[in-house]
Design an enzyme around this catalytic site. Structure first.
Site, mmCIF file in Angstrom:
data_model
loop_
_atom_site.group_PDB
_atom_site.id
_atom_site.type_symbol
_atom_site.label_atom_id
_atom_site.label_comp_id
_atom_site.label_asym_id
_atom_site.label_seq_id
_atom_site.Cartn_x
_atom_site.Cartn_y
_atom_site.Cartn_z
ATOM 1 N NE ARG A 72 53.994 -93.237 -61.035
ATOM 2 C CZ ARG A 72 54.200 -94.034 -60.193
ATOM 3 N NH1 ARG A 72 53.934 -93.713 -59.130
ATOM 4 N NH2 ARG A 72 54.551 -95.375 -60.661
ATOM 5 C CE1 TYR A 73 56.878 -93.213 -65.269
ATOM 6 C CE2 TYR A 73 55.521 -95.037 -64.325
ATOM 7 C CZ TYR A 73 56.982 -94.175 -64.103
ATOM 8 O OH TYR A 73 57.619 -93.877 -63.038
ATOM 9 N NE ARG A 126 56.092 -96.894 -68.736
ATOM 10 C CZ ARG A 126 56.794 -95.078 -69.263
ATOM 11 N NH1 ARG A 126 56.172 -94.541 -70.396
ATOM 12 N NH2 ARG A 126 57.708 -94.760 -68.873
ATOM 13 C CB CYS A 135 49.793 -111.741 -53.668
ATOM 14 S SG CYS A 135 50.359 -110.348 -53.420
ATOM 15 C CB CYS A 176 56.285 -108.820 -49.692
ATOM 16 S SG CYS A 176 57.008 -110.446 -51.115
ATOM 17 C CB CYS A 201 53.880 -105.383 -49.538
ATOM 18 S SG CYS A 201 52.773 -105.187 -50.855
ATOM 19 N NE ARG A 256 50.719 -101.215 -56.350
ATOM 20 C CZ ARG A 256 51.285 -102.103 -56.996
ATOM 21 N NH1 ARG A 256 51.081 -103.573 -56.968
ATOM 22 N NH2 ARG A 256 51.794 -101.055 -58.032
ATOM 23 C CG ASP A 277 58.229 -97.958 -53.250
ATOM 24 O OD1 ASP A 277 59.242 -96.880 -53.499
ATOM 25 O OD2 ASP A 277 57.928 -98.771 -53.294
ATOM 26 C CG ASP A 331 58.087 -95.746 -57.623
ATOM 27 O OD1 ASP A 331 58.083 -94.011 -58.712
ATOM 28 O OD2 ASP A 331 57.929 -96.690 -58.430
ATOM 29 C CE LYS A 381 59.024 -99.023 -62.066
ATOM 30 N NZ LYS A 381 57.562 -98.432 -62.279
#
Length: 406
Positions: free
Chosen positions: A129-130, A133, A142, A146, A149, A151, A310, A347, A354
């Site tokens: 996206r950037y 990077r 995981c 959480c 999350c 994702r 998000d 975001d 961001k």
């Protein structure tokens, strides 16, 4: 319970809760408790296990029963011990990991992929996206999950999508795109890989000459501090420059074991930053966040980001206002050391990346001067140099009180 400092249970002290719920007839030998693989195998993953240890509210019980088709339930014994035994569904640790019925509610703003990662994925598992990077999604698992999350559509194996990372295709893409200098490993969490698998992955990335440094985004030191072994630290140190971003939301998460794990990483020469998510009922007040950032510095971790939560499906009950985040930054900036002040970001929904969000410190700006305020609300002028007419200046306005905190 062990503690490093006297305190009043407000999270300011470093405490060990082991063996906690695993004491008494269920007491676990220290060599097992300190084995990260034992911790993973003995995670709390079902309604029956939860009810062995804590009294659930009706909202939590319903949420657990419905969690199997959205985001799996899993909490390591270490992290589960942070949940107090009293029936308090509003406890800030409990709110992060115990499903609630509100996760099934829909908001008109909710999105399956709020960061637009799928639309910026040139090859499966690699998000570009950037400009310089990429985000490398190396696993969908995981140590614990959480409830907010980002994702959740692909993480834990029960969401609406599956993560199908093509590693060889990803490596070829990275080799071909010489503008990429920074690779962030995430998922899921790369630190649940075996030492050998993680070493091979990092070695393969290090073989790509134009990649200057690697990053790992992880919650493992918090959920599973037993994983941060001297052997793991030695492997990570082979691949410098390598940075790690951890994820701590509440000061009680910084236990004695977590502090020691973070210190092992820092002693291996790994720069550490923290990314918190602003969550309603967890850390959406100044005193909690100030305690958190101060404890992070004691663990040799630099507060890096506070994320506005998000717009992920089913997270509306955990989202708080952007104004609250600005208020927290306002209360930190100038009132404590600059090292303790993270950047508040949103975001941008849909894949905008961001965007930093700050209190309004610039009151006026033209080609002659800039008018600014400090953390106390005092106003100052600084002369502008160059007089470049092409520069975009802030609009002129009166310096009344209503602008001081805009």
């Amino acid at each position: 319970m062990l503690t490093l400092a006297a305190g009043k249970g407000n999270g300011k002290e470093f405490v060990s809760h082991a063996p906690g719920y695993w004491s008494g007839s269920r007491r676990i030998a220290p060599e097992l408790w300190n084995d990260w693989k034992w911790q993973l195998k003995n995670r709390v993953t079902s309604l029956a296990q939860l009810e062995q240890h804590i009294d659930l509210s009706d909202e939590e019980r319903s949420g657990v029963l419905l969690s199997g088709d959205k985001l799996a339930l899993a909490v390591t014994p270490h992290f589960f011990n942070l949940i107090p035994p009293d029936k308090n569904p509003d406890d800030p640790i409990r709110r992060q990991v115990i499903p609630r019925i509100e996760e099934t509610w829909s908001s008109p703003y909710d999105m399956a992929d709020p960061c637009g990662e799928d639309s910026h994925m040139p090859v499966p598992g690699l998000v570009h996206r950037y400009p310089d990077r990429v985000l490398f999604l190396v696993t969908d698992r995981c140590a614990s999950y959480c409830r907010y999350c980002t994702r959740s559509r692909v993480v834990s194996g029960v969401g609406e999508q599956e993560l199908h990372t093509d590693f060889e295709e990803a490596f070829r893409y990275l080799e071909q795109h010489t503008e990429i200098r920074d690779v962030l490993l995430s998922g899921g969490d790369a630190l649940i890989f075996s030492d050998d698998k993680l070493d091979k992955l990092l070695t393969r990335l290090r073989a790509i000459k134009h990649i200057e440094f690697l990053r790992i985004g992880t919650r493992v030191p918090i959920f599973l501090p037993q994983r941060i072994t001297p052997q793991l630290c030695a492997i990570l140190a082979k691949h410098h420059p390598l940075w790690i971003s951890v994820h701590v939301n509440h000061p009680r998460e910084l236990t004695i074991e977590v502090k020691e794990a973070l210190e092992r990483l820092a002693n291996a020469g790994i720069p550490l930053g923290n990314q918190s998510v602003l969550l309603a009922g967890v850390n959406d007040d100044l005193e909690t966040m100030k305690t958190l950032v101060h404890k992070l510095l004691m663990c040799r971790v630099r507060p890096y980001y506070i994320y506005q939560c998000d717009l992920i499906n089913g997270s509306s009950h955990l989202r708080t206002s952007v104004a609250k985040g600005i208020e927290i930054i306002e209360g930190l900036r100038g009132h404590t050391t600059g090292y303790a002040v993270p950047q508040f970001v949103i975001d941008a929904p849909g894949g905008g990346g961001k965007v930093p969000i700050n209190p309004g410190y610039i009151l006026y700006h033209d080609n002659e001067k800039i008018v600014i305020r400090n953390y106390e609300g005092k106003i100052f002028e600084y002369p502008e140099s160059g007089g470049d007419a092409a520069v975009q200046f802030a609009p002129q306005r009166e310096y009344h009180d209503e602008y001081l905190y805009s």
